[in-house]
Scaffold this active site. Structure first.
Site, PDB file in Angstrom:
ATOM      1  N   LYS A 117     -17.461 -10.662 -44.056  1.00  0.00           N
ATOM      2  CA  LYS A 117     -17.304 -10.412 -42.614  1.00  0.00           C
ATOM      3  C   LYS A 117     -16.888  -8.960 -42.379  1.00  0.00           C
ATOM      4  CE  LYS A 117     -15.715 -14.911 -40.861  1.00  0.00           C
ATOM      5  NZ  LYS A 117     -14.596 -15.602 -40.230  1.00  0.00           N
ATOM      6  N   GLU A 142     -16.657 -24.995 -48.860  1.00  0.00           N
ATOM      7  CA  GLU A 142     -15.618 -24.053 -48.412  1.00  0.00           C
ATOM      8  C   GLU A 142     -14.222 -24.554 -48.738  1.00  0.00           C
ATOM      9  OE1 GLU A 142     -17.217 -21.357 -44.703  1.00  0.00           O
ATOM     10  OE2 GLU A 142     -15.597 -22.722 -44.271  1.00  0.00           O
ATOM     11  N   HIS A 149     -40.309 -36.263 -54.112  1.00  0.00           N
ATOM     12  CA  HIS A 149     -41.524 -35.539 -54.494  1.00  0.00           C
ATOM     13  C   HIS A 149     -41.239 -34.052 -54.630  1.00  0.00           C
ATOM     14  CE1 HIS A 149     -43.794 -39.246 -53.721  1.00  0.00           C
ATOM     15  NE2 HIS A 149     -42.851 -39.434 -52.805  1.00  0.00           N
TER      16      HIS A 149
HETATM   17  O1  PA5 Z   1     -14.398 -23.850 -41.605  1.00  0.00           O
HETATM   18  C1  PA5 Z   1     -14.185 -22.743 -41.136  1.00  0.00           C
HETATM   19  O2  PA5 Z   1     -13.044 -22.362 -40.845  1.00  0.00           O
HETATM   20  C2  PA5 Z   1     -15.321 -21.798 -40.851  1.00  0.00           C
HETATM   21  O3  PA5 Z   1     -16.538 -22.275 -41.293  1.00  0.00           O
HETATM   22  C3  PA5 Z   1     -15.422 -21.519 -39.370  1.00  0.00           C
HETATM   23  O4  PA5 Z   1     -15.679 -22.713 -38.696  1.00  0.00           O
HETATM   24  C4  PA5 Z   1     -16.526 -20.496 -39.061  1.00  0.00           C
HETATM   25  O5  PA5 Z   1     -16.336 -19.343 -39.805  1.00  0.00           O
HETATM   26  C5  PA5 Z   1     -16.514 -20.153 -37.569  1.00  0.00           C
HETATM   27  O6  PA5 Z   1     -15.256 -19.675 -37.216  1.00  0.00           O
HETATM   28  P1  PA5 Z   1     -14.792 -19.568 -35.705  1.00  0.00           P
HETATM   29  O7  PA5 Z   1     -14.782 -20.936 -35.119  1.00  0.00           O
HETATM   30  O8  PA5 Z   1     -13.460 -18.941 -35.758  1.00  0.00           O
HETATM   31  O9  PA5 Z   1     -15.807 -18.707 -35.010  1.00  0.00           O
END
Ligand code: PA5
Length: 453
Positions: free
Chosen positions: A425, A282, A311
């Site tokens: 989303k 990410e 394996h």
């Molecule tokens: O790294 C990030 O920002 C995302 O992976 C969030 O942690 C994830 O989308 C969850 O978001 P939130 O904590 O707002 O529910």
């Protein structure tokens, strides 16, 4: 300290590896970057330079230890660090132990999906009366933890339990529906520092509360991370694990190694690879650079478990495309040891194993895999834990968060945002009928479907 061994990333030891000159050419850029970084520290660093977040969790101790279970509801950065900590630092059978065997610490369940079979089976394991539910969402808008929150809240109400006596919200200090509900109803809340994004938040109350509940030493997690930071800021390139991790991954990416495998030779360390997968993917997978040029960069992180995946995956790693750099995680000290019994001493295929430690077999297999990769011209590095404890796990988190920030600098991208997650989303909101998102119902746009039953 954790030991990093970069030997098999270098051209001395692996074909098409890196030269010292190639690595040294980034020294000045990284030194300048770290100077600026230290002058203007990001939130995830500040989070371990203060006692504030540890204290905020410690203040809830009396409340936490009235329960027998904690169920964490979160996703992505609000869950993966918790999962990594629990798997690294608590035995596999922790939730099966009696309260006495756990010294009164809580069983820990982390639910990071909206799979009804999965959530139902977790709920089957717990009695709501003795359970604390920790809802973690920085934004307070993420569909998955919000859906799961509504489900557990309804269960509490159905059992005639007061939600505010069974809930802790971990969320942004100001924004979001969780903060609003928490304020209105007097629900206990923990703050996620506003300038710490989800995948960098493991060493804030996000990861610290469930760690505390399981009886882990959260101060040591923070101390390990702080020392990793101090070392990174003070050290020159060749003494600097985070800087070398970044430079070496970046340079191998430039040579076509666009996959980063993290292969743990320890079941306890395996979930660190899951945490790393999100962090690396990410943070570094980006369409645009800092000047707005389209670059579509990123190195795909993959997790693997040794010896199991020898394996399953290693054939590909050795003989398939030369598109990977492998990181081995290993420990020099397992919590427990098993000596292989000396049986069938007349059978050479079995006799050599007798009397050897199981850990020796596992760690020898790691070396065997690494040397075989090197023979095939495939680069790899090793991260060795002297032992798996809070201090070294804290170090690991910080080194990789710093390496991610430095790699972001080398790619010239912003490692802290995730614009590519947003569209999916919004389409989900449209499919679930959330007002204001109707335009994202793209299911109407398909020209021709191809479906086979
Ligand atoms: O790294 C990030 O920002 C995302 O992976 C969030 O942690 C994830 O989308 C969850 O978001 P939130 O904590 O707002 O529910």
């Amino acid at each position: 300290m954790i030991k990093f061994d970069f030997t098999y990333t270098l051209s001395d030891n692996v074909a098409n590896g890196l030269t010292y000159d190639e690595i040294n050419s980034f020294e000045q850029q990284i030194t300048n970057f770290l100077t600026r970084f230290d002058e203007n520290k990001p939130g995830f660093v500040n989070a371990v330079l203060t006692r504030k977040w540890v204290d905020s969790v410690n203040e809830l101790s009396d409340f936490i230890f009235t329960f027998d279970n904690i169920v964490v509801l979160g996703i992505g950065g609000s869950a993966l660090g918790n999962i990594a900590i629990q798997n690294a630092l608590r035995p596999f059978n922790w939730n099966s132990l009696s309260s006495e065997e756990r010294n009164g610490y809580l069983r820990v369940f982390i639910v990071d999906n909206v799979d009804p079979d999965y959530l139902s089976s977790v709920l089957d394991c717990i009695n709501p009366k003795t359970t604390l539910f920790n809802i973690i969402s920085k934004s307070g808008t993420t569909a998955e933890p919000m859906a799961n929150y509504l489900i557990v809240r309804s269960i509490l109400e159905t059992h005639g339990l007061d939600p505010k006596e069974h809930l802790i919200f971990t969320t942004d200090s100001e924004k979001g529906v969780l903060r609003r509900i928490g304020r209105e109803e007097g629900i206990r809340m923990l703050e996620i520092p506003p300038d710490v994004g989800g995948r960098f938040s493991v060493l804030t109350p996000v990861g610290l509360l469930s760690a505390k509940a399981a009886g882990l030493d959260i101060e040591e997690l923070i101390i390990g991370a702080r020392e990793a930071y101090e070392r990174t800021i003070k050290s020159s390139l060749w003494e600097n694990p985070a800087a070398l991790l970044a430079t070496i991954h970046y340079l191998h990416y430039k040579k076509g190694r666009n996959i980063s495998v993290m292969m743990a030779y320890s079941n306890k360390l395996y979930y660190l690879a899951d945490w790393y997968r999100q962090l690396w993917a990410e943070s570094l997978g980006k369409m645009y650079d800092n000047e707005g040029n389209r670059v579509n960069v990123g190195q795909t992180p993959v997790k693997a478990l040794g010896a199991v995946d020898q394996h399953s995956q290693v054939q590909l790693y050795n003989e398939g495309p030369d598109d990977k750099i492998i990181t081995f995680l290993r420990t020099e000290k397992f919590d427990r040891e098993i000596t292989i019994p000396k049986l069938h001493e007349n059978e050479p295929e079995l006799a050599y194993l007798g009397g050897k430690k199981l850990s020796t077999l596992l760690n020898s297999e790691q070396i065997g895999t690494q040397l075989a990769l090197a023979k095939h011209g495939r680069p790899s590095l090793t991260v060795s834990f002297p032992q798996i404890d809070e201090y070294h796990i804290g170090q690991f988190f910080m080194y990789y968060e710093l390496a991610t920030a430095i790699t972001g600098e080398l790619f010239n991208i912003n490692p802290y945002d995730q614009p590519g997650v947003e569209l999916g989303k919004k389409i989900t909101y449209a499919l679930m009928g959330r007002a204001g998102f109707e335009e994202f119902n793209y299911t109407q746009n398909v020209q021709k479907r191809v479906e086979i039953e």
